[in-house]
Design a protein around this motif. Structure first.
Motif, PDB file in Angstrom:
ATOM      1  N   SER A   1       0.827  -1.208   0.000  1.00  0.00           N
ATOM      2  CA  SER A   1       0.000   0.000   0.000  1.00  0.00           C
ATOM      3  C   SER A   1       0.864   1.261   0.000  1.00  0.00           C
ATOM      4  O   SER A   1       0.529   2.252  -0.667  1.00  0.00           O
ATOM      5  CB  SER A   1      -0.947   0.002   1.198  1.00  0.00           C
ATOM      6  N   VAL A   2       1.972   1.227   0.725  1.00  0.00           N
ATOM      7  CA  VAL A   2       2.888   2.378   0.719  1.00  0.00           C
ATOM      8  C   VAL A   2       3.499   2.552  -0.661  1.00  0.00           C
ATOM      9  O   VAL A   2       3.636   3.676  -1.162  1.00  0.00           O
ATOM     10  CB  VAL A   2       3.981   2.205   1.791  1.00  0.00           C
ATOM     11  N   ASN A   3       3.851   1.453  -1.308  1.00  0.00           N
ATOM     12  CA  ASN A   3       4.410   1.521  -2.653  1.00  0.00           C
ATOM     13  C   ASN A   3       3.428   2.195  -3.618  1.00  0.00           C
ATOM     14  O   ASN A   3       3.813   3.061  -4.416  1.00  0.00           O
ATOM     15  CB  ASN A   3       4.748   0.117  -3.154  1.00  0.00           C
ATOM     16  N   ARG A   4       2.140   1.827  -3.538  1.00  0.00           N
ATOM     17  CA  ARG A   4       1.123   2.435  -4.406  1.00  0.00           C
ATOM     18  C   ARG A   4       1.003   3.931  -4.145  1.00  0.00           C
ATOM     19  O   ARG A   4       0.891   4.727  -5.091  1.00  0.00           O
ATOM     20  CB  ARG A   4      -0.234   1.756  -4.193  1.00  0.00           C
ATOM     21  N   MET A   5       1.026   4.332  -2.871  1.00  0.00           N
ATOM     22  CA  MET A   5       0.896   5.752  -2.538  1.00  0.00           C
ATOM     23  C   MET A   5       2.110   6.549  -3.012  1.00  0.00           C
ATOM     24  O   MET A   5       1.971   7.687  -3.494  1.00  0.00           O
ATOM     25  CB  MET A   5       0.688   5.916  -1.026  1.00  0.00           C
TER      26      MET A   5
END
Length: 240
Positions: free
Chosen positions: A193-197
């Motif tokens: 999820s951090v990668n997507r953000m």
């Protein structure tokens, strides 16, 4: 061209007085700390507090579901373990892991309490300083609860820039290499999820990431607007 750390203003506001530091130094012992070792673990009996002389220390807490949440990344002159002072049978509330080898001043809790009790002015200063740290902790939890994972990540990037940011021509470089997994631990999220953000922020040209993994914030106003930044003083809005 890089300038001095943006943190200089915060250090003036958030650093203990020379008198209190002299008192603490007088009853401290110097100890080496090795990378990937722990100064203390959450739940262990609390006997000492620490002032970092050199190196980096990560302060974290386990969530109810067993995930690690990073609360602070501490460097030279930061104090850790301070919330156990003037408590009966205290336990460490957090864990402290050494990220970068260095040296640390170790201060026995009982000795410091006795020394402070002989000087009401320094006792008041220490308690006020501890209260300030509680405000920082509460503000981080508030960001997570009110702004969700995305807002908490934006807040973390702002805090990192205040603590480890260096001005560049095109923005503020966070002069600290963190993996997406480590960033995820600041907000109790998954690495994916951090990668997507982060990908989204790169597409918006809000940030860029160099080959070493360091983040350059190119539009910090965008981050502030997205979380309804209240312009807290820098001594509250930081990561250490």
């Amino acid at each position: 061209m890089r300038t001095s750390l943006l943190l200089s203003a915060r250090q003036n506001e958030d650093t203990i007085s020379p008198e209190l530091r002299t008192l603490m130094d007088s009853i401290s012992t110097l100890k080496e700390m090795n990378q990937d070792t722990f100064l203390f673990h959450e739940g262990a009996d609390a006997h000492d507090i620490y002032i970092i002389k050199s190196g980096l220390v990560q302060v974290s807490k386990l969530t109810a579901d067993g995930k690690e949440m990073i609360l602070r990344i501490c460097k030279d002159n930061d104090i850790i373990g301070e919330l156990t002072l003037f408590s009966d049978h205290p336990k460490y509330l957090l864990s402290a892991k050494v990220l970068q080898a260095g040296e640390v001043f170790v201060i026995n809790k009982n000795q410091l309490e006795k020394a402070l009790m002989t000087n009401s002015q320094l006792t008041f200063e220490f308690m006020k300083w501890t209260s300030n740290h509680m405000r920082k902790f509460q503000s981080k939890i508030r960001d997570l609860l009110l702004n969700g994972k995305k807002g908490a990540l934006y807040s973390t990037l702002i805090r990192l820039s205040n603590s480890y940011g260096t001005k560049q021509v095109d923005g503020i470089l966070i002069n600290l290499t963190l993996t997406n997994q480590e960033l995820a631990k600041f907000i109790a999220a998954t690495r994916e999820s951090v990668n997507r953000m982060l990908v989204e922020l790169r597409k918006l040209n809000v940030i860029s990431i160099d080959k070493s993994g360091k983040i350059l914030i190119k539009d910090i106003d965008y981050l502030r607007e997205q979380i309804g930044c209240e312009n807290c003083p820098v001594d509250i809005c930081n990561i250490n």
